[in-house]
Design a protein around this motif. Structure first.
Motif, mmCIF file in Angstrom:
data_model
loop_
_atom_site.group_PDB
_atom_site.id
_atom_site.type_symbol
_atom_site.label_atom_id
_atom_site.label_comp_id
_atom_site.label_asym_id
_atom_site.label_seq_id
_atom_site.Cartn_x
_atom_site.Cartn_y
_atom_site.Cartn_z
ATOM 1 N N ALA A 47 0.861 -1.119 -0.226
ATOM 2 C CA ALA A 47 -0.038 -0.097 0.091
ATOM 3 C C ALA A 47 0.821 1.193 -0.171
ATOM 4 O O ALA A 47 0.461 2.417 -0.646
ATOM 5 C CB ALA A 47 -1.035 0.009 1.262
ATOM 6 N N SER A 48 2.050 1.176 0.729
ATOM 7 C CA SER A 48 2.764 2.463 0.783
ATOM 8 C C SER A 48 3.489 2.801 -0.806
ATOM 9 O O SER A 48 3.957 3.881 -0.706
ATOM 10 C CB SER A 48 4.062 1.937 1.755
ATOM 11 O OG SER A 48 4.779 1.068 1.115
ATOM 12 N N GLU A 49 3.488 1.787 -1.603
ATOM 13 C CA GLU A 49 3.748 2.260 -3.080
ATOM 14 C C GLU A 49 2.923 2.485 -3.939
ATOM 15 O O GLU A 49 3.275 3.059 -5.093
ATOM 16 C CB GLU A 49 4.626 0.917 -3.556
ATOM 17 C CG GLU A 49 5.920 0.295 -2.739
ATOM 18 C CD GLU A 49 6.944 1.304 -2.606
ATOM 19 O OE1 GLU A 49 7.108 2.233 -3.348
ATOM 20 O OE2 GLU A 49 7.888 1.139 -1.715
ATOM 21 N N GLN A 50 1.753 2.451 -3.425
ATOM 22 C CA GLN A 50 0.484 2.762 -4.474
ATOM 23 C C GLN A 50 0.076 4.384 -4.299
ATOM 24 O O GLN A 50 0.397 5.085 -3.484
ATOM 25 C CB GLN A 50 -0.755 1.874 -3.834
ATOM 26 C CG GLN A 50 -0.509 0.465 -4.081
ATOM 27 C CD GLN A 50 -1.680 -0.352 -3.484
ATOM 28 O OE1 GLN A 50 -2.979 -0.046 -3.585
ATOM 29 N NE2 GLN A 50 -1.667 -1.391 -3.101
ATOM 30 N N GLY A 51 -0.713 4.518 -5.271
ATOM 31 C CA GLY A 51 -1.184 5.948 -5.650
ATOM 32 C C GLY A 51 -0.520 6.815 -6.574
ATOM 33 O O GLY A 51 -0.807 7.990 -6.718
ATOM 34 N N GLY A 52 0.674 6.384 -7.116
ATOM 35 C CA GLY A 52 1.432 7.113 -8.088
ATOM 36 C C GLY A 52 0.422 7.490 -9.334
ATOM 37 O O GLY A 52 -0.281 6.493 -9.758
ATOM 38 N N LYS A 53 0.821 8.473 -9.731
ATOM 39 C CA LYS A 53 0.201 8.916 -11.263
ATOM 40 C C LYS A 53 1.267 9.125 -12.379
ATOM 41 O O LYS A 53 0.452 9.185 -13.547
ATOM 42 C CB LYS A 53 -0.322 10.343 -10.792
ATOM 43 C CG LYS A 53 -1.369 10.418 -9.745
ATOM 44 C CD LYS A 53 -2.584 9.580 -9.929
ATOM 45 C CE LYS A 53 -3.474 9.699 -8.763
ATOM 46 N NZ LYS A 53 -4.664 8.492 -8.778
ATOM 47 N N GLU A 54 2.148 8.885 -12.245
ATOM 48 C CA GLU A 54 3.230 8.852 -13.319
ATOM 49 C C GLU A 54 3.914 7.376 -13.486
ATOM 50 O O GLU A 54 4.449 7.063 -12.131
ATOM 51 C CB GLU A 54 4.060 9.966 -13.247
ATOM 52 C CG GLU A 54 3.492 11.319 -13.277
ATOM 53 C CD GLU A 54 4.346 12.561 -13.450
ATOM 54 O OE1 GLU A 54 5.455 12.585 -13.291
ATOM 55 O OE2 GLU A 54 3.756 13.584 -13.947
#
Length: 212
Positions: A42-49
């Motif tokens: 979860a700590s690596e998720q959320g990126g947009k690029e």
């Protein structure tokens, strides 16, 4: 009682004019490579690029009904290097669920650009020398992956189950013609679905404005 085995058909009921050769029986494992997904903290998720990191839920994102066009999570080259992830660069590939209730939905999506995938999913990278992309996408729609499910707490199957699937395959030129036909049908279906959704929205707006 007869011991004669019933021969499986070696060609479909409907074909394009000019094609008469029998279709060849092959295994998917002979024509491509299956890759399973990896853990996605979860700590690596959320990126947009960066490179898309697909999860099962991405298949329901608007625009991804046929091909994976967008993702809810992207990862950078720095993340990939730090986590020692290996993106799937052998594209095109077919993306699908491999564990959980999503397996029973039997959904498949085409991926045309390099990507990563989480450990609830799997991908089949096709050998472009023997498989046409559009044909393979249509072919996978005829394969009931849910029938491979192993008995257990969660529905699942593994890479070997996919590789052992037997298919019938025409030559590459006939594949292209079949693939083009089904892509046109998919485009027509998508176009009409957008019209239906627009009409539903218009109806909802009129219901709100024309009734007290």
């Amino acid at each position: 009682m007869s011991n004669v085995r019933k021969q499986l058909p070696t060609e479909p009921e409907i074909r394009f004019k000019g094609y008469t050769d029998a279709w060849e029986q092959r295994k998917l494992g002979e024509l491509g490579k299956v890759r399973s997904g990896i853990g996605f903290p979860a700590s690596e998720q959320g990126g947009k690029e960066g490179i898309p990191f697909y999860k099962v839920s991405d298949m329901t994102t608007p625009g991804n009904e046929q091909e994976m066009i967008s993702a809810n999570n992207y990862v950078t080259t720095n993340q990939i290097s730090r986590k020692k992830w290996k993106p799937i660069e052998d594209v095109p590939a077919i993306f699908f669920a491999k564990v959980g209730a999503a397996v029973l939905l039997n959904r498949k999506r085409l991926c045309r650009v390099p990507f990563l995938l989480d450990n609830n999913t799997m991908a089949y990278s096709m050998d472009k020398n023997v498989l046409d992309t559009r044909f393979t996408k249509a072919l996978f729609e005829t394969i009931n992956l849910a029938s491979l499910v192993q008995i257990g707490a969660l529905p699942s199957y593994n890479a070997r189950d996919i590789e052992k699937i037997k298919i019938l395959l025409p030559n590459i030129n006939e594949q292209r013609n079949v693939g083009i036909l089904f892509q046109r049908l998919d485009n027509l279906i998508a176009s009409n679905q957008r019209k239906v959704e627009a009409l539903k929205k218009m109806k909802q707006a009129l219901l709100q404005k024309m009734f007290i």
